[in-house]
Design a protein around this motif. Structure first.
Motif, mmCIF file in Angstrom:
data_model
loop_
_atom_site.group_PDB
_atom_site.id
_atom_site.type_symbol
_atom_site.label_atom_id
_atom_site.label_comp_id
_atom_site.label_asym_id
_atom_site.label_seq_id
_atom_site.Cartn_x
_atom_site.Cartn_y
_atom_site.Cartn_z
ATOM 1 N N ILE A 66 0.831 -1.211 0.000
ATOM 2 C CA ILE A 66 0.000 0.000 0.000
ATOM 3 C C ILE A 66 0.865 1.260 0.000
ATOM 4 C CG2 ILE A 66 -1.606 1.374 1.395
ATOM 5 C CD1 ILE A 66 -3.012 -1.230 2.088
ATOM 6 N N ASN A 67 1.810 1.344 0.911
ATOM 7 C CA ASN A 67 2.636 2.553 0.968
ATOM 8 C C ASN A 67 3.589 2.651 -0.219
ATOM 9 O OD1 ASN A 67 1.593 3.901 3.158
ATOM 10 N ND2 ASN A 67 2.811 2.740 4.608
ATOM 11 N N GLY A 68 4.040 1.520 -0.737
ATOM 12 C CA GLY A 68 4.893 1.537 -1.919
ATOM 13 C C GLY A 68 4.159 2.053 -3.139
ATOM 14 N N ILE A 69 2.928 1.602 -3.342
ATOM 15 C CA ILE A 69 2.129 2.071 -4.476
ATOM 16 C C ILE A 69 1.818 3.557 -4.326
ATOM 17 C CG2 ILE A 69 -0.150 1.911 -5.552
ATOM 18 C CD1 ILE A 69 0.032 -1.128 -5.150
ATOM 19 N N LEU A 70 1.444 3.983 -3.130
ATOM 20 C CA LEU A 70 1.168 5.414 -2.908
ATOM 21 C C LEU A 70 2.397 6.271 -3.187
ATOM 22 C CD1 LEU A 70 -0.992 5.327 0.352
ATOM 23 C CD2 LEU A 70 -1.733 6.037 -1.927
ATOM 24 N N LEU A 71 3.557 5.842 -2.721
ATOM 25 C CA LEU A 71 4.782 6.606 -2.938
ATOM 26 C C LEU A 71 5.150 6.657 -4.420
ATOM 27 C CD1 LEU A 71 7.116 8.189 -1.665
ATOM 28 C CD2 LEU A 71 8.326 6.026 -1.414
ATOM 29 N N LEU A 72 5.003 5.541 -5.113
ATOM 30 C CA LEU A 72 5.329 5.527 -6.541
ATOM 31 C C LEU A 72 4.363 6.370 -7.357
ATOM 32 C CD1 LEU A 72 6.411 1.818 -7.008
ATOM 33 C CD2 LEU A 72 7.871 3.853 -6.977
ATOM 34 N N ILE A 73 3.084 6.356 -7.009
ATOM 35 C CA ILE A 73 2.113 7.223 -7.689
ATOM 36 C C ILE A 73 2.472 8.685 -7.454
ATOM 37 C CG2 ILE A 73 -0.291 8.009 -7.638
ATOM 38 C CD1 ILE A 73 -1.082 5.069 -7.157
ATOM 39 N N TYR A 74 2.813 9.017 -6.223
ATOM 40 C CA TYR A 74 3.215 10.383 -5.900
ATOM 41 C C TYR A 74 4.429 10.811 -6.722
ATOM 42 C CZ TYR A 74 5.704 14.045 -3.424
ATOM 43 O OH TYR A 74 6.405 15.179 -3.129
ATOM 44 N N LEU A 75 5.465 9.965 -6.765
ATOM 45 C CA LEU A 75 6.676 10.316 -7.495
ATOM 46 C C LEU A 75 6.418 10.443 -8.994
ATOM 47 C CD1 LEU A 75 9.303 8.130 -5.612
ATOM 48 C CD2 LEU A 75 9.024 10.612 -5.509
ATOM 49 N N LEU A 76 5.545 9.614 -9.538
ATOM 50 C CA LEU A 76 5.216 9.696 -10.959
ATOM 51 C C LEU A 76 4.497 10.998 -11.284
ATOM 52 C CD1 LEU A 76 5.177 8.272 -13.715
ATOM 53 C CD2 LEU A 76 2.981 7.297 -13.056
ATOM 54 N N ILE A 77 3.498 11.358 -10.492
ATOM 55 C CA ILE A 77 2.776 12.608 -10.732
ATOM 56 C C ILE A 77 3.701 13.806 -10.529
ATOM 57 C CG2 ILE A 77 0.849 14.066 -9.989
ATOM 58 C CD1 ILE A 77 -0.607 11.477 -9.187
ATOM 59 N N TYR A 78 4.560 13.751 -9.515
ATOM 60 C CA TYR A 78 5.517 14.837 -9.270
ATOM 61 C C TYR A 78 6.467 14.985 -10.451
ATOM 62 C CZ TYR A 78 8.356 17.973 -6.437
ATOM 63 O OH TYR A 78 9.006 19.075 -5.949
ATOM 64 N N TYR A 79 6.903 13.869 -11.004
ATOM 65 C CA TYR A 79 7.774 13.908 -12.174
ATOM 66 C C TYR A 79 7.062 14.568 -13.352
ATOM 67 C CZ TYR A 79 10.327 12.307 -16.261
ATOM 68 O OH TYR A 79 10.978 12.262 -17.456
ATOM 69 N N TRP A 80 5.804 14.199 -13.576
ATOM 70 C CA TRP A 80 5.036 14.802 -14.668
ATOM 71 C C TRP A 80 4.900 16.309 -14.478
ATOM 72 C CZ3 TRP A 80 0.655 10.647 -14.674
ATOM 73 C CH2 TRP A 80 1.083 9.536 -15.409
ATOM 74 N N ILE A 81 4.648 16.721 -13.250
ATOM 75 C CA ILE A 81 4.519 18.158 -12.980
ATOM 76 C C ILE A 81 5.867 18.855 -13.202
ATOM 77 C CG2 ILE A 81 4.183 19.855 -11.137
ATOM 78 C CD1 ILE A 81 2.035 17.988 -10.006
ATOM 79 N N GLY A 82 6.937 18.233 -12.756
ATOM 80 C CA GLY A 82 8.268 18.832 -12.917
ATOM 81 C C GLY A 82 8.717 18.962 -14.358
ATOM 82 N N THR A 83 8.282 18.038 -15.210
ATOM 83 C CA THR A 83 8.690 18.100 -16.616
ATOM 84 C C THR A 83 7.793 19.008 -17.453
ATOM 85 O OG1 THR A 83 7.421 16.092 -17.114
ATOM 86 C CG2 THR A 83 9.778 15.831 -16.599
ATOM 87 N N SER A 84 6.617 19.350 -16.930
ATOM 88 C CA SER A 84 5.763 20.265 -17.679
ATOM 89 C C SER A 84 6.324 21.671 -17.588
ATOM 90 C CB SER A 84 4.320 20.228 -17.152
ATOM 91 O OG SER A 84 4.267 20.800 -15.879
ATOM 92 N N LYS A 85 6.255 22.381 -18.633
ATOM 93 C CA LYS A 85 6.816 23.733 -18.680
ATOM 94 C C LYS A 85 5.718 24.771 -18.516
ATOM 95 C CE LYS A 85 10.827 22.062 -19.639
ATOM 96 N NZ LYS A 85 11.687 21.810 -18.536
#
Length: 114
Positions: free
Chosen positions: A94-113
Motif C-alpha cells: 500500500i505505501n509503496g504504491i502510494l509513494l510511486l504514484i506520488y513520485l510519478l505525478i511529481y515527475y510529470w509536474i516537474g517536466t511540464s513547462k
C-alpha cells in the motif's frame, strides 16, 4: 528546480520527529517497519514540498499542492497502520504504491513547462 539545504534539513528533522512519534505510540509487532516506512514516505513528501524551489510559479504551486496532499495521505495511512494489526506485505504494498504514484505525478509536474 533547486534544492534548498536549510529547508531540506528542517523537513528531514520534522519527518524524523513525526516518525519517532509513530515509534513511541505503536504497540504492534511491526513497529520497526512502520517507523522506517513512515520516515521514507514522510521525508520524501516533505522534502519535495518545502526543500525544492522551482523557477516557474505555476509548477511550484502544483508540486507543493500535490506534495501536501500526499504528505497528509502518508500521515493518515501510517497513523492507521500504527493502531491496526496487519501483515508486513500489506503495509509495503500500500505505501509503496502510494509513494510511486506520488513520485510519478511529481515527475510529470516537474517536466511540464508551465
Amino acid at each position: 528546480m533547486k534544492l534548498d539545504f536549510i529547508k531540506t534539513s528542517i523537513a528531514v528533522v520534522v519527518s524524523g520527529l513525526i516518525t519517532y512519534g509513530f515509534y513511541v505510540f505503536n504497540a504492534n509487532a511491526n513497529k520497526n517497519l512502520v517507523t522506517v516506512g513512515s520516515f521514507i514516505f514522510l521525508a520524501t513528501t516533505l522534502i519535495l514540498t518545502i526543500g525544492i524551489r522551482f523557477t516557474l510559479p505555476r509548477t511550484a504551486t502544483m508540486a507543493r499542492t500535490l506534495s501536501w496532499i500526499f504528505f497528509l495521505v502518508a500521515l493518515a495511512s501510517n497513523l492507521i497502520f500504527s493502531f491496526a494489526i496487519f501483515k508486513d506485505e500489506l503495509y509495503i504494498i500500500i505505501n509503496g504504491i502510494l509513494l510511486l504514484i506520488y513520485l510519478l505525478i511529481y515527475y510529470w509536474i516537474g517536466t511540464s513547462k508551465q
